[in-house]
Write a protein that holds these residues in place. Sequence first.
Motif, PDB file in Angstrom:
ATOM      1  N   MET A  39      60.848 -85.985 126.795  1.00  0.00           N
ATOM      2  CA  MET A  39      59.611 -86.486 127.866  1.00  0.00           C
ATOM      3  C   MET A  39      58.759 -85.057 128.552  1.00  0.00           C
ATOM      4  SD  MET A  39      61.302 -89.562 130.089  1.00  0.00           S
ATOM      5  CE  MET A  39      59.908 -90.760 130.247  1.00  0.00           C
ATOM      6  N   GLY A  40      57.951 -85.080 128.682  1.00  0.00           N
ATOM      7  CA  GLY A  40      56.639 -83.862 128.775  1.00  0.00           C
ATOM      8  C   GLY A  40      55.801 -84.064 129.020  1.00  0.00           C
ATOM      9  N   TRP A  41      55.395 -83.398 130.034  1.00  0.00           N
ATOM     10  CA  TRP A  41      53.445 -83.035 130.386  1.00  0.00           C
ATOM     11  C   TRP A  41      53.381 -81.745 129.708  1.00  0.00           C
ATOM     12  CZ3 TRP A  41      51.536 -86.615 133.310  1.00  0.00           C
ATOM     13  CH2 TRP A  41      53.058 -87.146 134.275  1.00  0.00           C
ATOM     14  N   TYR A  42      52.406 -81.956 129.281  1.00  0.00           N
ATOM     15  CA  TYR A  42      50.973 -81.404 128.429  1.00  0.00           C
ATOM     16  C   TYR A  42      49.622 -80.853 129.148  1.00  0.00           C
ATOM     17  CZ  TYR A  42      54.336 -80.992 124.350  1.00  0.00           C
ATOM     18  OH  TYR A  42      55.306 -80.806 123.171  1.00  0.00           O
ATOM     19  N   ARG A  43      48.875 -80.290 128.952  1.00  0.00           N
ATOM     20  CA  ARG A  43      47.439 -80.170 129.472  1.00  0.00           C
ATOM     21  C   ARG A  43      46.441 -79.064 128.947  1.00  0.00           C
ATOM     22  NH1 ARG A  43      48.955 -75.697 134.824  1.00  0.00           N
ATOM     23  NH2 ARG A  43      49.601 -74.001 133.222  1.00  0.00           N
ATOM     24  N   GLN A  44      45.268 -79.508 129.493  1.00  0.00           N
ATOM     25  CA  GLN A  44      44.317 -79.330 128.419  1.00  0.00           C
ATOM     26  C   GLN A  44      43.198 -79.331 129.103  1.00  0.00           C
ATOM     27  OE1 GLN A  44      43.372 -81.574 125.274  1.00  0.00           O
ATOM     28  NE2 GLN A  44      42.141 -79.463 123.713  1.00  0.00           N
ATOM     29  N   ALA A  45      42.535 -77.744 129.362  1.00  0.00           N
ATOM     30  CA  ALA A  45      40.965 -77.390 130.308  1.00  0.00           C
ATOM     31  C   ALA A  45      40.169 -77.593 129.079  1.00  0.00           C
ATOM     32  CB  ALA A  45      40.961 -75.948 130.851  1.00  0.00           C
ATOM     33  N   PRO A  46      39.028 -77.318 129.826  1.00  0.00           N
ATOM     34  CA  PRO A  46      38.184 -77.561 129.106  1.00  0.00           C
ATOM     35  C   PRO A  46      37.771 -76.536 127.962  1.00  0.00           C
ATOM     36  CG  PRO A  46      36.875 -78.024 131.400  1.00  0.00           C
ATOM     37  CD  PRO A  46      39.306 -77.925 131.335  1.00  0.00           C
ATOM     38  N   GLY A  47      37.554 -76.681 126.766  1.00  0.00           N
ATOM     39  CA  GLY A  47      37.715 -75.437 125.855  1.00  0.00           C
ATOM     40  C   GLY A  47      39.062 -74.821 125.960  1.00  0.00           C
ATOM     41  N   LYS A  48      39.510 -75.262 126.218  1.00  0.00           N
ATOM     42  CA  LYS A  48      40.717 -74.921 125.648  1.00  0.00           C
ATOM     43  C   LYS A  48      41.819 -75.795 124.609  1.00  0.00           C
ATOM     44  CE  LYS A  48      41.381 -71.579 129.554  1.00  0.00           C
ATOM     45  NZ  LYS A  48      42.418 -70.484 130.004  1.00  0.00           N
ATOM     46  N   GLN A  49      42.248 -75.409 124.311  1.00  0.00           N
ATOM     47  CA  GLN A  49      43.693 -75.892 123.430  1.00  0.00           C
ATOM     48  C   GLN A  49      44.996 -76.934 124.591  1.00  0.00           C
ATOM     49  OE1 GLN A  49      45.258 -73.879 120.534  1.00  0.00           O
ATOM     50  NE2 GLN A  49      43.629 -74.470 119.039  1.00  0.00           N
ATOM     51  N   ARG A  50      45.540 -77.550 123.588  1.00  0.00           N
ATOM     52  CA  ARG A  50      46.454 -79.340 124.615  1.00  0.00           C
ATOM     53  C   ARG A  50      47.730 -77.548 124.662  1.00  0.00           C
ATOM     54  NH1 ARG A  50      47.127 -84.627 124.255  1.00  0.00           N
ATOM     55  NH2 ARG A  50      44.837 -84.576 123.753  1.00  0.00           N
ATOM     56  N   GLU A  51      47.859 -77.733 125.907  1.00  0.00           N
ATOM     57  CA  GLU A  51      49.245 -76.617 125.814  1.00  0.00           C
ATOM     58  C   GLU A  51      50.362 -77.208 126.539  1.00  0.00           C
ATOM     59  OE1 GLU A  51      48.394 -72.872 128.122  1.00  0.00           O
ATOM     60  OE2 GLU A  51      48.371 -74.449 129.888  1.00  0.00           O
TER      61      GLU A  51
END
Length: 117
Positions: free
Chosen positions: A34-46
Motif C-alpha cells: 500500500m502506498g502514497w504517491y503525489r503529483q504537483a502541477p506540471g510534474k510527474q506522479r512520484e
Amino acid sequence: QVQLVESGGGLVEAGGSLRLSCAASGSIFSIGNMGWYRQAPGKQRELVADITSGGRSNYADSVKGRFTISRESARNTVFLQMNSLKPEDTAVYYCKVRRESTMADFWGRGTQVTVSS
C-alpha cells in the motif's frame, strides 16, 4: 475491483501537519503493498512512501524524517502522517494498493494537499 477512498487533505501553513487516510473496500483479497504517491502541477506522479504487508516501509528522500506511513491491515487502511510540511509538498496525493496474486494496481481519486508559505 478495489475501491480506495482518501481523506485528510487540506490547506495548512508551512511547518504544519496533516494525516492522510486511505480505506480500501470491495474485492480486497490478497492486498500487498500500500502506498502514497503525489503529483504537483506540471510534474510527474512520484512515490512518496509505501509499506509492505509485513510492515516494511520505503520513503522518498524528500520526505524522510518528516512523513510516516503506517497501515492497519485488519481495516485495509493506510495512513500518511505528514509533519513539518513545506510548500513544495503541495500536490494531489494518491493512494495505491497492489493485489499480490495478480500484480494489479488500484488507485484512489486523490486528495489535495496545499501548503502555504
